[in-house]
Motif scaffolding. Structure first.
Motif, PDB file in Angstrom:
ATOM      1  N   SER A  32       0.845  -1.179   0.000  1.00 32.84           N
ATOM      2  CA  SER A  32       0.000   0.000   0.000  1.00 32.84           C
ATOM      3  C   SER A  32       0.886   1.236   0.000  1.00 32.84           C
ATOM      4  O   SER A  32       2.059   1.156   0.364  1.00 32.84           O
ATOM      5  CB  SER A  32      -0.905  -0.032   1.245  1.00 32.84           C
ATOM      6  N   LYS A  33       0.330   2.381  -0.397  1.00 33.60           N
ATOM      7  CA  LYS A  33       1.191   3.569  -0.592  1.00 33.60           C
ATOM      8  C   LYS A  33       1.088   4.550   0.569  1.00 33.60           C
ATOM      9  O   LYS A  33      -0.001   4.782   1.106  1.00 33.60           O
ATOM     10  CB  LYS A  33       0.817   4.256  -1.893  1.00 33.60           C
ATOM     11  N   VAL A  34       2.227   5.135   0.910  1.00 37.61           N
ATOM     12  CA  VAL A  34       2.255   6.188   1.930  1.00 37.61           C
ATOM     13  C   VAL A  34       3.106   7.343   1.398  1.00 37.61           C
ATOM     14  O   VAL A  34       3.918   7.155   0.492  1.00 37.61           O
ATOM     15  CB  VAL A  34       2.849   5.686   3.277  1.00 37.61           C
ATOM     16  N   ILE A  35       2.905   8.524   1.963  1.00 37.13           N
ATOM     17  CA  ILE A  35       3.683   9.708   1.560  1.00 37.13           C
ATOM     18  C   ILE A  35       5.163   9.450   1.839  1.00 37.13           C
ATOM     19  O   ILE A  35       5.518   8.969   2.909  1.00 37.13           O
ATOM     20  CB  ILE A  35       3.238  10.949   2.367  1.00 37.13           C
ATOM     21  N   ALA A  36       5.991   9.793   0.868  1.00 32.87           N
ATOM     22  CA  ALA A  36       7.425   9.521   1.018  1.00 32.87           C
ATOM     23  C   ALA A  36       8.249  10.733   0.639  1.00 32.87           C
ATOM     24  O   ALA A  36       7.728  11.729   0.138  1.00 32.87           O
ATOM     25  CB  ALA A  36       7.808   8.384   0.089  1.00 32.87           C
ATOM     26  N   GLY A  37       9.545  10.597   0.849  1.00 38.51           N
ATOM     27  CA  GLY A  37      10.479  11.557   0.272  1.00 38.51           C
ATOM     28  C   GLY A  37      10.356  12.934   0.837  1.00 38.51           C
ATOM     29  O   GLY A  37      10.286  13.117   2.046  1.00 38.51           O
ATOM     30  N   ARG A  38      10.269  13.885  -0.047  1.00 38.57           N
ATOM     31  CA  ARG A  38      10.327  15.284   0.333  1.00 38.57           C
ATOM     32  C   ARG A  38       9.389  15.626   1.473  1.00 38.57           C
ATOM     33  O   ARG A  38       8.214  15.298   1.461  1.00 38.57           O
ATOM     34  CB  ARG A  38       9.947  16.127  -0.876  1.00 38.57           C
ATOM     35  N   LYS A  39       9.937  16.343   2.433  1.00 39.25           N
ATOM     36  CA  LYS A  39       9.125  16.696   3.592  1.00 39.25           C
ATOM     37  C   LYS A  39       8.562  18.094   3.406  1.00 39.25           C
ATOM     38  O   LYS A  39       9.136  18.920   2.704  1.00 39.25           O
ATOM     39  CB  LYS A  39       9.996  16.607   4.839  1.00 39.25           C
ATOM     40  N   LEU A  40       7.470  18.336   4.089  1.00 39.22           N
ATOM     41  CA  LEU A  40       6.780  19.619   3.895  1.00 39.22           C
ATOM     42  C   LEU A  40       7.102  20.625   4.982  1.00 39.22           C
ATOM     43  O   LEU A  40       7.319  20.268   6.132  1.00 39.22           O
ATOM     44  CB  LEU A  40       5.272  19.395   3.931  1.00 39.22           C
ATOM     45  N   GLY A  41       7.095  21.884   4.626  1.00 38.06           N
ATOM     46  CA  GLY A  41       7.141  22.974   5.592  1.00 38.06           C
ATOM     47  C   GLY A  41       6.061  23.977   5.225  1.00 38.06           C
ATOM     48  O   GLY A  41       5.836  24.252   4.042  1.00 38.06           O
ATOM     49  N   ILE A  42       5.382  24.488   6.231  1.00 38.58           N
ATOM     50  CA  ILE A  42       4.368  25.522   5.996  1.00 38.58           C
ATOM     51  C   ILE A  42       4.930  26.820   6.552  1.00 38.58           C
ATOM     52  O   ILE A  42       5.413  26.850   7.688  1.00 38.58           O
ATOM     53  CB  ILE A  42       3.049  25.151   6.724  1.00 38.58           C
ATOM     54  N   VAL A  43       4.901  27.881   5.746  1.00 43.52           N
ATOM     55  CA  VAL A  43       5.493  29.149   6.197  1.00 43.52           C
ATOM     56  C   VAL A  43       4.466  30.270   6.082  1.00 43.52           C
ATOM     57  O   VAL A  43       4.286  30.859   5.005  1.00 43.52           O
ATOM     58  CB  VAL A  43       6.754  29.507   5.378  1.00 43.52           C
ATOM     59  N   PRO A  44       3.757  30.570   7.187  1.00 39.93           N
ATOM     60  CA  PRO A  44       2.831  31.703   7.148  1.00 39.93           C
ATOM     61  C   PRO A  44       3.579  33.021   7.183  1.00 39.93           C
ATOM     62  O   PRO A  44       4.574  33.159   7.907  1.00 39.93           O
ATOM     63  CB  PRO A  44       2.011  31.521   8.438  1.00 39.93           C
ATOM     64  N   ILE A  45       3.104  33.971   6.390  1.00 37.73           N
ATOM     65  CA  ILE A  45       3.609  35.346   6.495  1.00 37.73           C
ATOM     66  C   ILE A  45       2.765  36.013   7.581  1.00 37.73           C
ATOM     67  O   ILE A  45       1.528  36.046   7.495  1.00 37.73           O
ATOM     68  CB  ILE A  45       3.487  36.090   5.143  1.00 37.73           C
ATOM     69  N   LEU A  46       3.441  36.506   8.622  1.00 37.25           N
ATOM     70  CA  LEU A  46       2.731  37.098   9.758  1.00 37.25           C
ATOM     71  C   LEU A  46       2.067  38.386   9.326  1.00 37.25           C
ATOM     72  O   LEU A  46       2.624  39.122   8.523  1.00 37.25           O
ATOM     73  CB  LEU A  46       3.708  37.365  10.902  1.00 37.25           C
ATOM     74  N   ARG A  47       0.845  38.688   9.912  1.00 36.97           N
ATOM     75  CA  ARG A  47       0.195  37.817  10.843  1.00 36.97           C
ATOM     76  C   ARG A  47      -0.952  37.045  10.210  1.00 36.97           C
ATOM     77  O   ARG A  47      -1.360  36.002  10.734  1.00 36.97           O
ATOM     78  CB  ARG A  47      -0.318  38.654  12.024  1.00 36.97           C
ATOM     79  N   ALA A  62       2.496  16.176  10.115  1.00 37.03           N
ATOM     80  CA  ALA A  62       3.938  16.062  10.352  1.00 37.03           C
ATOM     81  C   ALA A  62       4.715  17.233   9.764  1.00 37.03           C
ATOM     82  O   ALA A  62       5.930  17.328   9.954  1.00 37.03           O
ATOM     83  CB  ALA A  62       4.458  14.761   9.765  1.00 37.03           C
ATOM     84  N   ALA A  63       4.039  18.134   9.066  1.00 41.21           N
ATOM     85  CA  ALA A  63       4.754  19.271   8.467  1.00 41.21           C
ATOM     86  C   ALA A  63       5.322  20.152   9.566  1.00 41.21           C
ATOM     87  O   ALA A  63       4.741  20.285  10.639  1.00 41.21           O
ATOM     88  CB  ALA A  63       3.798  20.075   7.591  1.00 41.21           C
ATOM     89  N   LYS A  64       6.489  20.739   9.288  1.00 36.30           N
ATOM     90  CA  LYS A  64       7.049  21.725  10.222  1.00 36.30           C
ATOM     91  C   LYS A  64       6.486  23.091   9.826  1.00 36.30           C
ATOM     92  O   LYS A  64       6.115  23.323   8.675  1.00 36.30           O
ATOM     93  CB  LYS A  64       8.572  21.744  10.101  1.00 36.30           C
ATOM     94  N   VAL A  65       6.459  24.000  10.788  1.00 41.75           N
ATOM     95  CA  VAL A  65       5.929  25.342  10.505  1.00 41.75           C
ATOM     96  C   VAL A  65       7.015  26.379  10.771  1.00 41.75           C
ATOM     97  O   VAL A  65       7.547  26.454  11.890  1.00 41.75           O
ATOM     98  CB  VAL A  65       4.687  25.634  11.378  1.00 41.75           C
TER      99      VAL A  65
END
Ligand code: URA
Length: 209
Positions: A64-79, A94-97
């Protein structure tokens, strides 16, 4: 428009109408922003790489398939970008912010970075820069530049509402960055507000002003 994706799914259009309405209060505004961000995130993450793993169902073993490889980052522009983080995190917990804060120097009118804290492995991550409103494009262009200066190269920009002027400016400054929008509006007014837009997204999210 090259690299620009307007996500006009009926649910997104419906919820954008809610946040445009000046009678929508902060609580409903925040909830709708979160839901739109989640719906947009579904499309923004469409090309995440997958890998096959072996698992066992109650019936048999299977691949079965799961997300692999490149990891995600979320970058909000404040505010105002903060309002979009939870919706995306609910899809990819699991994404870093990272966070980036900018202000406009009153003399030079250039954006100046006053805060920037990104995941340490930013070079290895796919980064999703979020800001609800893409108006002149000044903040997004500067934020993307500051992030690139720290070694990131795989960057997407996600905004709820944009003016054509801002889209064009970002495309010229960072042609490789894919831009995901919930709505492409008419224009900017003389005060750099998007028309019809929704007013000041930060004030409406946080109940200030
Ligand atoms: N920022 C906002 O919050 N609203 C606009 O219309 C333009 C920039």
């Amino acid at each position: 428009m090259e690299n620009v994706f307007v996500m006009d799914h009926p649910l997104i259009q419906h919820k954008i109408s809610i946040i445009r309405d000046k009678n929508t209060g902060s609580k409903e505004f925040r909830e709708a922003v979160k839901e739109i961000s989640m719906l947009m995130g579904y499309e923004v993450t469409r090309n995440l790489p997958l890998e096959e793993v072996e698992i066992e169902t109650p019936v048999c073993k299977t691949k079965s398939k799961v997300i692999a490889g490149r990891k995600l980052g979320i970058v909000p522009i404040l505010r105002a970008g903060l309002g979009m983080v939870d919706g995306l995190l609910s899809l990819v917990p699991a994404a870093k912010v990272g966070h980036i804060g900018l202000y406009r120097d009153p003399d030079t009118l250039e954006p100046v970075e006053y805060y920037c804290k990104l995941p340490v492995d930013v070079q290895e991550r796919e980064l999703i820069v979020v800001d609800p409103m893409l108006a002149t494009g000044g903040s997004a262009i500067a934020a993307i530049k500051f992030i690139k200066d720290r070694g990131a190269s795989n960057i997407k920009l996600v905004c709820l509402i944009a003016a054509p002027e801002g889209v064009k400016a970002v495309q010229e400054a960072h042609p490789e960055v894919e831009i995901y929008l919930g709505s492409l509006d008419e224009k900017l007014n003389d005060h750099a507000y998007i028309v019809p837009g929704l007013g000041d997204a930060g004030d409406r999210l946080f109940g200030t002003k």
